[in-house]
Design a protein around this motif. Structure first.
Motif, PDB file in Angstrom:
ATOM      1  N   ARG A   3     -35.259  -1.023 -16.902  1.00 21.54           N
ATOM      2  CA  ARG A   3     -36.560  -0.857 -17.556  1.00 21.54           C
ATOM      3  C   ARG A   3     -36.816  -1.934 -18.594  1.00 21.54           C
ATOM      4  O   ARG A   3     -35.914  -2.633 -19.029  1.00 21.54           O
ATOM      5  CB  ARG A   3     -36.675   0.522 -18.161  1.00 21.54           C
ATOM      6  N   TYR A   5     -38.365  -2.972 -22.410  1.00 17.08           N
ATOM      7  CA  TYR A   5     -38.656  -2.453 -23.738  1.00 17.08           C
ATOM      8  C   TYR A   5     -39.659  -3.338 -24.464  1.00 17.08           C
ATOM      9  O   TYR A   5     -40.112  -3.007 -25.539  1.00 17.08           O
ATOM     10  CB  TYR A   5     -37.370  -2.358 -24.563  1.00 17.08           C
ATOM     11  N   THR A   7     -42.789  -4.198 -23.612  1.00 18.04           N
ATOM     12  CA  THR A   7     -44.190  -3.777 -23.575  1.00 18.04           C
ATOM     13  C   THR A   7     -44.383  -2.285 -23.753  1.00 18.04           C
ATOM     14  O   THR A   7     -45.514  -1.822 -23.848  1.00 18.04           O
ATOM     15  CB  THR A   7     -44.839  -4.198 -22.242  1.00 18.04           C
ATOM     16  N   SER A   8     -43.300  -1.520 -23.804  1.00 16.42           N
ATOM     17  CA  SER A   8     -43.437  -0.068 -23.915  1.00 16.42           C
ATOM     18  C   SER A   8     -42.160   0.533 -24.483  1.00 16.42           C
ATOM     19  O   SER A   8     -41.059   0.089 -24.163  1.00 16.42           O
ATOM     20  CB  SER A   8     -43.711   0.544 -22.534  1.00 16.42           C
ATOM     21  N   THR A   9     -42.333   1.554 -25.287  1.00 13.98           N
ATOM     22  CA  THR A   9     -41.185   2.327 -25.745  1.00 13.98           C
ATOM     23  C   THR A   9     -41.155   3.684 -25.052  1.00 13.98           C
ATOM     24  O   THR A   9     -40.390   4.550 -25.428  1.00 13.98           O
ATOM     25  CB  THR A   9     -41.225   2.525 -27.276  1.00 13.98           C
ATOM     26  N   ALA A  10     -41.999   3.837 -24.027  1.00 12.79           N
ATOM     27  CA  ALA A  10     -42.047   5.094 -23.280  1.00 12.79           C
ATOM     28  C   ALA A  10     -40.691   5.342 -22.608  1.00 12.79           C
ATOM     29  O   ALA A  10     -40.065   4.414 -22.114  1.00 12.79           O
ATOM     30  CB  ALA A  10     -43.153   5.035 -22.227  1.00 12.79           C
ATOM     31  N   PRO A  26     -40.744   2.932 -16.987  1.00 16.27           N
ATOM     32  CA  PRO A  26     -41.555   1.810 -17.469  1.00 16.27           C
ATOM     33  C   PRO A  26     -40.900   0.482 -17.099  1.00 16.27           C
ATOM     34  O   PRO A  26     -39.681   0.352 -17.150  1.00 16.27           O
ATOM     35  CB  PRO A  26     -41.556   2.000 -18.986  1.00 16.27           C
ATOM     36  N   THR A  90     -46.148  -2.796 -13.921  1.00 16.81           N
ATOM     37  CA  THR A  90     -45.748  -2.241 -15.218  1.00 16.81           C
ATOM     38  C   THR A  90     -44.860  -1.004 -15.136  1.00 16.81           C
ATOM     39  O   THR A  90     -44.410  -0.494 -16.149  1.00 16.81           O
ATOM     40  CB  THR A  90     -46.987  -1.890 -16.056  1.00 16.81           C
ATOM     41  N   TYR A  91     -44.609  -0.470 -13.942  1.00 18.00           N
ATOM     42  CA  TYR A  91     -43.736   0.680 -13.793  1.00 18.00           C
ATOM     43  C   TYR A  91     -43.295   0.833 -12.344  1.00 18.00           C
ATOM     44  O   TYR A  91     -43.885   0.254 -11.427  1.00 18.00           O
ATOM     45  CB  TYR A  91     -44.392   1.973 -14.274  1.00 18.00           C
TER      46      TYR A  91
END
Length: 99
Positions: A3, A5, A7-10, A26, A90-91
């Motif tokens: 994954r 990190y 662009t997202s902390t989801a 993500p 993006t995912y």
């Protein structure tokens, strides 16, 4: 380990439903892995090789580049349907259906 990190902390999301399990991670394909070759045997790349190696040393990973093939084989041996991937920039999402 795959994954992103930046662009997202989801978190990775696992949803258990009555008729399937859905997993959403993500971060889309990276490096050698593209939308077109995602899931093909022998195609692998790592955003953070240090994390990948640490996971291997800790026993969370046995061999790099074989996770999807092993999951497919295990699910097939169990009589489950084929994994259904949705691969986006993006995912990555996967749906697992019961036998």
């Amino acid at each position: 380990m795959h994954r992103t990190y930046e662009t997202s902390t989801a978190p990775v999301r696992v949803t258990w439903l009555s008729d399937r399990v859905e997993i959403m991670s993500p971060g889309g394909p990276f490096g050698l892995v593209t939308l077109e070759n995602f899931g093909e045997p022998g195609i692998a790349d790592y955003r953070n090789p240090t994390i990948a190696e640490a996971m291997r040393q800790l026993g969370y990973v046995q061999r790099f580049g074989v996770g999807i093939a092993r999951a497919r084989r295990s699910l097939s041996d169990n009589g489950n349907q084929e994994l259904l991937f949705q691969v986006e920039p993006t995912y990555v999402a996967v749906t697992i259906y019961p036998a």
